[in-house]
Design an enzyme around this catalytic site. Structure first.
Site, PDB file in Angstrom:
ATOM      1  CG  HIS A  26      -1.283   3.876  -9.131  1.00  0.00           C
ATOM      2  ND1 HIS A  26      -1.678   2.548  -9.156  1.00  0.00           N
ATOM      3  CD2 HIS A  26      -2.035   4.454  -8.156  1.00  0.00           C
ATOM      4  CE1 HIS A  26      -2.612   2.345  -8.242  1.00  0.00           C
ATOM      5  NE2 HIS A  26      -2.846   3.482  -7.624  1.00  0.00           N
ATOM      6  CB  CYS A  27      -1.796   1.714 -14.657  1.00  0.00           C
ATOM      7  SG  CYS A  27      -0.101   1.441 -15.191  1.00  0.00           S
ATOM      8  CB  ALA A  28      -1.677  -3.015 -13.242  1.00  0.00           C
ATOM      9  CB  THR A  29       3.142  -2.531 -13.601  1.00  0.00           C
ATOM     10  OG1 THR A  29       2.923  -2.030 -14.929  1.00  0.00           O
ATOM     11  CG2 THR A  29       2.514  -3.909 -13.466  1.00  0.00           C
ATOM     12  NE  ARG A  30       2.535   0.626 -17.374  1.00  0.00           N
ATOM     13  CZ  ARG A  30       1.674   0.858 -18.357  1.00  0.00           C
ATOM     14  NH1 ARG A  30       1.888   1.830 -19.200  1.00  0.00           N
ATOM     15  NH2 ARG A  30       0.593   0.121 -18.474  1.00  0.00           N
TER      16      ARG A  30
END
Length: 474
Positions: A26-30
């Site tokens: 995952h990243c910051a929002t996804r």
């Protein structure tokens, strides 16, 4: 049971189950999935999950937009699914199985430049600030600059160049380091290689055009010009790739007992020699040609057409991942021209996408559930992060995305038509004005206003006309 358990179960089911997950991170929002069979993902069912704000596929990864809660959701998901946690780098490697050659090339380019962006943003802001206090006559009825009146600000102006020079003049060091890191070569050798391209012993790249005599290394039977490659992008990329190729291949054939001595020696020395005799001159020529073509296109009689096409098409390029190629072009323009007229259009495109979302917030102002997605997406878009806005709202409805593209096109034409130049790559939203060269800030502000107003108005119009029906037509 947490509030993420049920959405996690639904996502696992609609993604094709545990067996369809090759990797997940995952990243910051996804959430970022690498799927063994992307066709098994039931996209419409995934979008119907209450916590999900949208989906898209990029760089071989199926990405599900969750929002700021993604880290907590991710922890519950991997426990429920029984899959191992994956790093972003591991996911990128796994994702290559779903990418064609062009997507792989763009992914490699992105991996090289992404680690450099924070430094480039800082450098651009510093150059912009130095221009304001050192070049614009703001005091004594417009006859003197701030540094001519204040010794303090003169000292600040001089001090800040220490950072600006480190970022831009010594950019090849960052590029060769980044390539070494990505390709699995020794990062310190990448740094050393970069330093050999910008060493003070060499004739500075900016002085080559005016130099009467270029110093040389004289080997008796041959001479090699001692030219530096300050701020040059392509020579550094070519040299970095050669070093990584030689080192990784040598490791495979040199015995471990002597590898520590032999491999660095046989990788670095030939690379430095070839860089200064072959790759450097070739890369300089290619880079100059690219920057000249782009700059000529943007400043010619048909510059408005180039700007219109780029402004209209940039957002779709983001979807494909092809937008990463603009980083190299921006940096080459900066080295050749002292600024870039390409990057301002990118910032304007981001603003336009946010403005379309702003209109959707107004249109759906009574929909509380929708506002939970659209308001954070609009804010992040205006601050330079477009994915939540594009994939969570604009592409979902269709017509706001078209409105944003048209608004971006109009703003780009104004920006290019008035010769707006940025010091460097910067924050790609409203704060982007801080990276614009001071003499162009007023026209860029007008371009920003266009990128805000036109997408907003067009989105409102499309929502009340047949365009909306066309956008939703299956």
């Amino acid at each position: 049971m947490s509030k993420y358990t049920d959405p996690a179960k639904e996502l696992l089911e609609h993604i094709g189950g545990k067996d369809n997950i090759a990797a997940v991170t995952h990243c910051a929002t996804r959430m970022r999935f690498v799927l063994n069979d992307p066709s098994k993902a039931a996209i419409e069912k995934i979008k119907s999950i209450k916590l999900v704000k949208g989906t898209f596929t990029q760089a071989g990864q199926f990405q599900v937009i969750i929002g700021n809660e993604v880290a907590l959701f991710y922890n519950d998901f991997i426990k429920l699914a029984g899959v191992d946690s994956t790093t972003k780098d591991e996911a990128k490697v796994a994702a290559k199985q779903n990418m064609n050659w062009l997507q792989r090339m763009m992914a490699h380019l992105a991996d090289i430049f992404t680690p450099l962006i924070p430094a480039l943003v800082v450098g651009g802001l510093i150059l912009g600030f130095r221009n304001v206090i050192g070049d614009i006559k703001l005091l004594d009825n417009g006859t003197k600059t701030i540094i001519e009146v204040s010794q303090f600000w003169a000292g600040v102006h001089s001090f800040l160049w220490l950072i600006g020079e480190a970022v831009f003049h010594f950019l090849p060091v960052g590029i060769t380091w980044s390539i070494a890191k990505k390709m699995g070569a020794s990062q310190i050798l990448g740094i050393v290689l970069g330093i050999t391209l910008v060493s003070p012993q060499l004739l500075n790249a900016y002085a080559v055009a005016d130099a009467k005599d270029i110093p040389v290394w004289d080997f008796g039977f041959a001479q090699v010009e001692m030219i530096g490659y300050q701020a040059q992008v392509i020579p550094a990329i070519l040299a970095g790739l050669l070093l990584a190729f030689l080192e990784t291949r040598l490791r495979k054939i040199v015995p471990n007992s002597i590898s520590m001595i032999v491999v660095p020696f046989l990788a670095l020395i030939p690379t430095v020699l070839i860089a200064h005799t072959i790759l450097g001159p070739i890369g300089w020529t290619i880079g100059s040609a690219i920057s000249n073509v782009v700059y000529t296109s943007l400043t010619s009689a048909f510059g408005w057409l180039f700007a219109a096409i780029f402004g209209f098409a940039y957002a779709p390029l983001v979807i494909t991942g092809l937008h990463h190629m603009t980083n190299a072009i921006d940096l080459q323009l900066m080295s050749e021209l002292g600024g870039t007229n390409l990057w301002p259009m990118i910032a304007l495109s981001n603003i336009a996408q946010g403005s379309a979302v702003l209109a959707m917030i107004y249109i759906n102002r009574k929909n509380e559930e929708e506002k939970q997605v659209s308001i954070p997406a609009c804010i992040s878009c205006y601050l330079g992060v477009t994915e939540p806005a594009m994939f969570g709202i604009n592409l979902k409805y269709g017509f706001p995305f078209l409105a944003a593209m048209l608004g971006s096109m109009c703003a780009a034409v104004i920006s290019v038509g008035t010769d707006v130049m940025a010091n460097s790559i910067g924050v790609g939203g409203l704060p982007g004005i801080l990276s614009i060269q001071p003499q162009h800030m007023a026209m860029f502000a007008i371009s920003m206003a266009v990128a805000i107003v036109i997408p907003f108005i067009l989105t409102m119009i499309f929502a009340k006309t047949g365009i909306k029906k066309i956008a939703f037509k299956k």
